[in-house]
Design a protein around this motif. Structure first.
Motif, PDB file in Angstrom:
ATOM      1  N   GLU A 231      42.011 -28.580  37.892  1.00  0.00           N
ATOM      2  CA  GLU A 231      40.620 -28.348  38.276  1.00  0.00           C
ATOM      3  C   GLU A 231      40.511 -27.224  39.299  1.00  0.00           C
ATOM      4  OE1 GLU A 231      38.606 -31.832  39.582  1.00  0.00           O
ATOM      5  OE2 GLU A 231      38.668 -32.797  37.627  1.00  0.00           O
TER       6      GLU A 231
ATOM      7  N   ARG B  53      39.495 -23.752  38.027  1.00  0.00           N
ATOM      8  CA  ARG B  53      38.093 -23.407  37.841  1.00  0.00           C
ATOM      9  C   ARG B  53      37.526 -22.753  39.098  1.00  0.00           C
ATOM     10  NH1 ARG B  53      34.418 -27.625  34.836  1.00  0.00           N
ATOM     11  NH2 ARG B  53      36.013 -27.045  33.334  1.00  0.00           N
TER      12      ARG B  53
ATOM     13  N   VAL C  92      38.669 -19.191  39.091  1.00  0.00           N
ATOM     14  CA  VAL C  92      37.918 -18.414  38.105  1.00  0.00           C
ATOM     15  C   VAL C  92      36.530 -18.072  38.637  1.00  0.00           C
ATOM     16  CG1 VAL C  92      36.866 -18.481  35.809  1.00  0.00           C
ATOM     17  CG2 VAL C  92      39.181 -19.355  36.137  1.00  0.00           C
ATOM     18  N   ASP C  93      35.896 -19.025  39.295  1.00  0.00           N
ATOM     19  CA  ASP C  93      34.527 -18.828  39.751  1.00  0.00           C
ATOM     20  C   ASP C  93      34.418 -17.862  40.932  1.00  0.00           C
ATOM     21  OD1 ASP C  93      33.454 -20.405  37.800  1.00  0.00           O
ATOM     22  OD2 ASP C  93      33.276 -22.202  39.041  1.00  0.00           O
TER      23      ASP C  93
ATOM     24  N   ARG D  20      35.471 -25.988  23.810  1.00  0.00           N
ATOM     25  CA  ARG D  20      36.105 -27.204  24.334  1.00  0.00           C
ATOM     26  C   ARG D  20      36.449 -28.160  23.210  1.00  0.00           C
ATOM     27  NH1 ARG D  20      32.383 -28.520  29.702  1.00  0.00           N
ATOM     28  NH2 ARG D  20      33.654 -27.337  31.186  1.00  0.00           N
TER      29      ARG D  20
ATOM     30  N   ASP E 270      39.968 -25.181  29.706  1.00  0.00           N
ATOM     31  CA  ASP E 270      38.773 -25.744  30.332  1.00  0.00           C
ATOM     32  C   ASP E 270      38.570 -25.138  31.721  1.00  0.00           C
ATOM     33  OD1 ASP E 270      36.584 -27.575  29.984  1.00  0.00           O
ATOM     34  OD2 ASP E 270      37.465 -28.797  31.555  1.00  0.00           O
ATOM     35  N   GLY E 271      39.679 -24.898  32.419  1.00  0.00           N
ATOM     36  CA  GLY E 271      39.598 -24.287  33.733  1.00  0.00           C
ATOM     37  C   GLY E 271      39.068 -22.863  33.688  1.00  0.00           C
TER      38      GLY E 271
ATOM     39  N   SER F  76      36.673 -22.015  31.860  1.00  0.00           N
ATOM     40  CA  SER F  76      35.285 -22.111  31.401  1.00  0.00           C
ATOM     41  C   SER F  76      34.348 -22.561  32.520  1.00  0.00           C
ATOM     42  CB  SER F  76      35.199 -23.103  30.230  1.00  0.00           C
ATOM     43  OG  SER F  76      36.010 -22.686  29.163  1.00  0.00           O
ATOM     44  N   GLY F  77      34.496 -21.959  33.679  1.00  0.00           N
ATOM     45  CA  GLY F  77      33.651 -22.308  34.811  1.00  0.00           C
ATOM     46  C   GLY F  77      32.318 -21.586  34.779  1.00  0.00           C
TER      47      GLY F  77
END
Length: 223
Positions: free
Chosen positions: A76, A79, A82-83, A145, A161-162, A164-165
């Motif tokens: 997590e 993410r 990434v953001d 996802r 998934d990480g 995809s923030g």
């Protein structure tokens, strides 16, 4: 080595060695600090740092526990990275997706069930002929996802998934600003779905690569 770093490393060794297992409660602060030869302050800072990356779970009034250490939990933190990335690394994150996502899509081709295929198809059909940008962004995220989950690899799924923030959604919005992009994105999703339905791993890999490369190209063209 900084005192806090030393404390983090010692707790890490306890987890790696199996002395502390997923779900275990840590000893009382005073006992653990004495056992590890640490001050209580440095131990407290280490626990705080490890809780931020989801290795430890501090429960007020109950104690501190080792988390499940599941990849989805531990990754997590990706993410967050990434953001907060710099704008000039935007395409580098997409390049990582272009490496990982086709592999996940190919793996899904041999694992996805009829029910899984039907769910993906229903999500695409639900968009209708003139979906809003927000609906397209949400559908894009859900589609990717959904496919990644069928790869059967929890680490790969968590990595994707990480990526995809919030900024990934912003990139999709920008890519959709290019004329005709919405139709192309939906068309590429349907091509991926068709390859999955055929159980053709290489076609699925190829279409996923085309799709991510297309997003990169549209981002370069976006205002």
């Amino acid at each position: 080595m900084a005192v806090t770093d030393e404390a983090i490393e010692k707790i890490k060794k306890m987890i790696v060695s199996g002395e502390l297992r997923p779900g275990d409660r840590l000893p009382k602060e005073s006992e653990l600090a004495a056992a590890l030869g640490l001050s209580r302050n440095s131990l407290r800072e280490a626990v705080r740092a490890l809780s931020l990356i989801r290795v430890l779970d501090v429960r007020q009034g109950d104690g501190t526990y080792v988390t499940s250490l599941d990849p989805q939990v531990l990754l997590e933190a990706l993410r967050f990275v990434v953001d907060v990335h710099r704008d000039d690394t935007e395409l580098e994150f997409l390049a990582v997706r272009r490496i990982l996502e086709p592999a996940a899509t190919a793996m899904a081709a041999s694992r996805i069930t009829p029910a899984g295929l039907a769910a993906l198809a229903a999500e695409l059909d639900a968009l209708g002929p003139s979906p809003s940008v927000e609906a397209l962004v949400a559908a894009d995220l859900a589609f990717h996802r959904g496919v990644a989950r069928w790869s059967g690899n929890t680490v790969l799924c968590s990595l994707l998934d990480g990526l995809s923030g919030a900024t990934a959604r912003a990139r999709t919005r920008r890519a959709l600003a290019v004329d005709g992009a919405a139709d192309r994105i939906v068309g590429e999703h349907r091509a991926v779905l068709g390859a999955l339905r055929d159980g053709d791993a290489e076609a699925a890999r190829s279409w996923a690569t085309v799709h991510i490369a297309g997003v990169e190209q549209r981002l370069r063209q976006a205002p």
